[in-house]
Write a protein that holds these residues in place. Structure first.
Motif, PDB file in Angstrom:
ATOM      1  N   ALA A 144       0.835  -1.207   0.000  1.00  0.00           N
ATOM      2  CA  ALA A 144       0.000   0.000   0.000  1.00  0.00           C
ATOM      3  C   ALA A 144       0.872   1.260   0.000  1.00  0.00           C
ATOM      4  CB  ALA A 144      -0.916  -0.016   1.218  1.00  0.00           C
ATOM      5  N   ARG A 145       0.631   2.152  -0.961  1.00  0.00           N
ATOM      6  CA  ARG A 145       1.491   3.344  -1.127  1.00  0.00           C
ATOM      7  C   ARG A 145       1.472   4.270   0.090  1.00  0.00           C
ATOM      8  NH1 ARG A 145       0.160   6.746  -5.890  1.00  0.00           N
ATOM      9  NH2 ARG A 145       2.099   7.785  -5.398  1.00  0.00           N
ATOM     10  N   LEU A 146       0.287   4.593   0.582  1.00  0.00           N
ATOM     11  CA  LEU A 146       0.207   5.507   1.723  1.00  0.00           C
ATOM     12  C   LEU A 146       0.859   4.882   2.960  1.00  0.00           C
ATOM     13  CD1 LEU A 146      -0.838   8.339   2.388  1.00  0.00           C
ATOM     14  CD2 LEU A 146      -2.892   7.259   3.307  1.00  0.00           C
ATOM     15  N   LEU A 147       0.647   3.607   3.139  1.00  0.00           N
ATOM     16  CA  LEU A 147       1.251   2.914   4.272  1.00  0.00           C
ATOM     17  C   LEU A 147       2.778   2.914   4.164  1.00  0.00           C
ATOM     18  CD1 LEU A 147       0.866   1.478   6.908  1.00  0.00           C
ATOM     19  CD2 LEU A 147       0.448  -0.640   5.659  1.00  0.00           C
ATOM     20  N   ARG A 148       3.308   2.815   2.943  1.00  0.00           N
ATOM     21  CA  ARG A 148       4.772   2.900   2.776  1.00  0.00           C
ATOM     22  C   ARG A 148       5.283   4.234   3.303  1.00  0.00           C
ATOM     23  NH1 ARG A 148       4.252   0.082  -2.221  1.00  0.00           N
ATOM     24  NH2 ARG A 148       4.343   1.980  -3.450  1.00  0.00           N
ATOM     25  N   GLY A 149       4.542   5.309   3.059  1.00  0.00           N
ATOM     26  CA  GLY A 149       4.932   6.622   3.579  1.00  0.00           C
ATOM     27  C   GLY A 149       4.905   6.658   5.099  1.00  0.00           C
ATOM     28  N   LEU A 150       3.859   6.090   5.676  1.00  0.00           N
ATOM     29  CA  LEU A 150       3.765   6.038   7.138  1.00  0.00           C
ATOM     30  C   LEU A 150       4.888   5.195   7.725  1.00  0.00           C
ATOM     31  CD1 LEU A 150      -0.110   5.662   7.364  1.00  0.00           C
ATOM     32  CD2 LEU A 150       1.233   7.666   8.062  1.00  0.00           C
ATOM     33  N   LEU A 151       5.203   4.093   7.049  1.00  0.00           N
ATOM     34  CA  LEU A 151       6.328   3.261   7.495  1.00  0.00           C
ATOM     35  C   LEU A 151       7.638   4.032   7.410  1.00  0.00           C
ATOM     36  CD1 LEU A 151       5.414  -0.132   5.788  1.00  0.00           C
ATOM     37  CD2 LEU A 151       5.462   0.317   8.263  1.00  0.00           C
ATOM     38  N   ALA A 152       7.793   4.821   6.339  1.00  0.00           N
ATOM     39  CA  ALA A 152       9.032   5.587   6.156  1.00  0.00           C
ATOM     40  C   ALA A 152       9.240   6.570   7.304  1.00  0.00           C
ATOM     41  CB  ALA A 152       9.023   6.316   4.814  1.00  0.00           C
ATOM     42  N   VAL A 153       8.176   7.271   7.722  1.00  0.00           N
ATOM     43  CA  VAL A 153       8.354   8.233   8.821  1.00  0.00           C
ATOM     44  C   VAL A 153       8.478   7.511  10.168  1.00  0.00           C
ATOM     45  CG1 VAL A 153       7.384  10.231   7.628  1.00  0.00           C
ATOM     46  CG2 VAL A 153       5.872   8.782   9.010  1.00  0.00           C
ATOM     47  N   LEU A 154       7.893   6.327  10.290  1.00  0.00           N
ATOM     48  CA  LEU A 154       8.101   5.522  11.498  1.00  0.00           C
ATOM     49  C   LEU A 154       9.554   5.051  11.561  1.00  0.00           C
ATOM     50  CD1 LEU A 154       7.312   3.943  14.024  1.00  0.00           C
ATOM     51  CD2 LEU A 154       6.412   2.149  12.539  1.00  0.00           C
ATOM     52  N   LEU A 155      10.074   4.561  10.431  1.00  0.00           N
ATOM     53  CA  LEU A 155      11.472   4.108  10.385  1.00  0.00           C
ATOM     54  C   LEU A 155      12.424   5.262  10.683  1.00  0.00           C
ATOM     55  CD1 LEU A 155      11.392   1.719   7.295  1.00  0.00           C
ATOM     56  CD2 LEU A 155      11.503   1.073   9.706  1.00  0.00           C
ATOM     57  N   ALA A 156      12.093   6.457  10.187  1.00  0.00           N
ATOM     58  CA  ALA A 156      12.936   7.629  10.470  1.00  0.00           C
ATOM     59  C   ALA A 156      12.988   7.878  11.978  1.00  0.00           C
ATOM     60  CB  ALA A 156      12.386   8.865   9.749  1.00  0.00           C
ATOM     61  N   ARG A 157      11.864   7.668  12.643  1.00  0.00           N
ATOM     62  CA  ARG A 157      11.794   7.935  14.085  1.00  0.00           C
ATOM     63  C   ARG A 157      12.562   6.906  14.915  1.00  0.00           C
ATOM     64  NH1 ARG A 157      12.750   8.943  18.154  1.00  0.00           N
ATOM     65  NH2 ARG A 157      11.593   9.815  19.897  1.00  0.00           N
ATOM     66  N   VAL A 158      12.573   5.653  14.478  1.00  0.00           N
ATOM     67  CA  VAL A 158      13.193   4.591  15.293  1.00  0.00           C
ATOM     68  C   VAL A 158      14.630   4.288  14.893  1.00  0.00           C
ATOM     69  CG1 VAL A 158      10.957   3.532  15.771  1.00  0.00           C
ATOM     70  CG2 VAL A 158      12.345   2.658  13.888  1.00  0.00           C
ATOM     71  N   GLU A 159      15.117   4.936  13.848  1.00  0.00           N
ATOM     72  CA  GLU A 159      16.469   4.654  13.344  1.00  0.00           C
ATOM     73  C   GLU A 159      17.529   4.795  14.433  1.00  0.00           C
ATOM     74  OE1 GLU A 159      19.459   7.261  10.781  1.00  0.00           O
ATOM     75  OE2 GLU A 159      17.689   6.646   9.645  1.00  0.00           O
ATOM     76  N   GLY A 160      18.260   3.710  14.643  1.00  0.00           N
ATOM     77  CA  GLY A 160      19.385   3.755  15.569  1.00  0.00           C
ATOM     78  C   GLY A 160      19.032   3.711  17.047  1.00  0.00           C
ATOM     79  N   LEU A 161      17.767   3.498  17.384  1.00  0.00           N
ATOM     80  CA  LEU A 161      17.386   3.446  18.791  1.00  0.00           C
ATOM     81  C   LEU A 161      17.806   2.117  19.410  1.00  0.00           C
ATOM     82  CD1 LEU A 161      13.739   4.907  18.837  1.00  0.00           C
ATOM     83  CD2 LEU A 161      15.903   6.114  19.180  1.00  0.00           C
ATOM     84  N   GLY A 162      18.009   2.134  20.705  1.00  0.00           N
ATOM     85  CA  GLY A 162      18.247   0.905  21.450  1.00  0.00           C
ATOM     86  C   GLY A 162      16.912   0.313  21.883  1.00  0.00           C
ATOM     87  N   ALA A 163      16.940  -0.884  22.437  1.00  0.00           N
ATOM     88  CA  ALA A 163      15.709  -1.574  22.842  1.00  0.00           C
ATOM     89  C   ALA A 163      14.910  -0.768  23.870  1.00  0.00           C
ATOM     90  CB  ALA A 163      16.038  -2.958  23.389  1.00  0.00           C
ATOM     91  N   ALA A 164      15.588  -0.147  24.840  1.00  0.00           N
ATOM     92  CA  ALA A 164      14.884   0.624  25.874  1.00  0.00           C
ATOM     93  C   ALA A 164      14.189   1.845  25.266  1.00  0.00           C
ATOM     94  CB  ALA A 164      15.865   1.063  26.958  1.00  0.00           C
ATOM     95  N   GLU A 165      14.866   2.514  24.344  1.00  0.00           N
ATOM     96  CA  GLU A 165      14.261   3.679  23.688  1.00  0.00           C
ATOM     97  C   GLU A 165      13.068   3.260  22.829  1.00  0.00           C
ATOM     98  OE1 GLU A 165      17.914   6.658  22.743  1.00  0.00           O
ATOM     99  OE2 GLU A 165      18.112   4.600  21.986  1.00  0.00           O
ATOM    100  N   LEU A 166      13.191   2.118  22.177  1.00  0.00           N
ATOM    101  CA  LEU A 166      12.083   1.593  21.378  1.00  0.00           C
ATOM    102  C   LEU A 166      10.865   1.341  22.248  1.00  0.00           C
ATOM    103  CD1 LEU A 166      13.336  -1.127  18.853  1.00  0.00           C
ATOM    104  CD2 LEU A 166      11.943   0.875  18.341  1.00  0.00           C
ATOM    105  N   SER A 167      11.078   0.753  23.419  1.00  0.00           N
ATOM    106  CA  SER A 167       9.948   0.426  24.281  1.00  0.00           C
ATOM    107  C   SER A 167       9.298   1.676  24.857  1.00  0.00           C
ATOM    108  CB  SER A 167      10.355  -0.540  25.383  1.00  0.00           C
ATOM    109  OG  SER A 167      11.260   0.071  26.248  1.00  0.00           O
ATOM    110  N   ALA A 168      10.039   2.778  24.927  1.00  0.00           N
ATOM    111  CA  ALA A 168       9.496   4.023  25.482  1.00  0.00           C
ATOM    112  C   ALA A 168       8.867   4.932  24.420  1.00  0.00           C
ATOM    113  CB  ALA A 168      10.609   4.779  26.208  1.00  0.00           C
ATOM    114  N   LEU A 169       8.984   4.571  23.162  1.00  0.00           N
ATOM    115  CA  LEU A 169       8.509   5.438  22.080  1.00  0.00           C
ATOM    116  C   LEU A 169       6.996   5.611  22.112  1.00  0.00           C
ATOM    117  CD1 LEU A 169       9.305   6.981  19.464  1.00  0.00           C
ATOM    118  CD2 LEU A 169       8.802   4.880  18.244  1.00  0.00           C
ATOM    119  N   ASP A 170       6.549   6.846  22.022  1.00  0.00           N
ATOM    120  CA  ASP A 170       5.122   7.176  21.982  1.00  0.00           C
ATOM    121  C   ASP A 170       4.737   7.426  20.526  1.00  0.00           C
ATOM    122  OD1 ASP A 170       2.598   8.329  22.050  1.00  0.00           O
ATOM    123  OD2 ASP A 170       3.011   9.504  23.848  1.00  0.00           O
TER     124      ASP A 170
END
Length: 139
Positions: free
Chosen positions: A74-100
């Motif tokens: 899905a094209r729109l979902l790819r965009g949402l995934l892209a901005v989600l990936l931008a947000r989680v890039e390089g995070l550690g497990a603890a930071e991932l679990s705390a992400l809002d």
């Protein structure tokens, strides 16, 4: 929690959009940046369940920092995934679990346009990321 450079870039770009139409166009452009996954990567083991559209997710941990790749039909979902990936890039497990996640999409100005099913799907992707990070830290 400080933002990864790619997340800062996303935030600046989306905050400059005056309305939903411009944000939707920008979202589609971000989705086009996603590197497609190979046929091998688009397997059942990498499939994220809980999404109406098909979504695949791969993960790699380097020096305690997570790098994810995701793709959807899905094209729109790819965009949402892209901005989600931008947000989680390089995070550690603890930071991932705390992400809002809701806060992130609110800051991008996209929260009101997320249908409940799309929001649930993105939460399923984040849950899968957290699960992969937790499984890796137990090794």
């Amino acid at each position: 929690m400080s933002l990864p450079p790619s997340a800062r870039q996303a935030l600046e770009a989306f905050q400059q959009c005056p309305g939903w139409e411009q944000r939707a166009r920008l979202l589609l452009q971000w989705g086009e940046r996603l590197a497609p996954l190979t046929e091998v990567e688009r397997c059942e083991a990498n499939r994220v369940h809980g999404c109406e559209s098909r979504v695949w997710l791969t993960a790699e941990c380097r020096d305690g920092c997570w790098q994810f790749r995701a793709f959807s039909d899905a094209r729109l979902l790819r965009g949402l995934l892209a901005v989600l990936l931008a947000r989680v890039e390089g995070l550690g497990a603890a930071e991932l679990s705390a992400l809002d996640l809701a806060d992130w999409f609110e800051r991008l100005g996209l929260a009101r346009q997320l249908s409940p099913s799309r929001s649930n799907g993105l939460n399923a992707v984040l849950q899968r990321m957290r699960q992969l990070a937790a499984e890796h830290s137990e090794d």
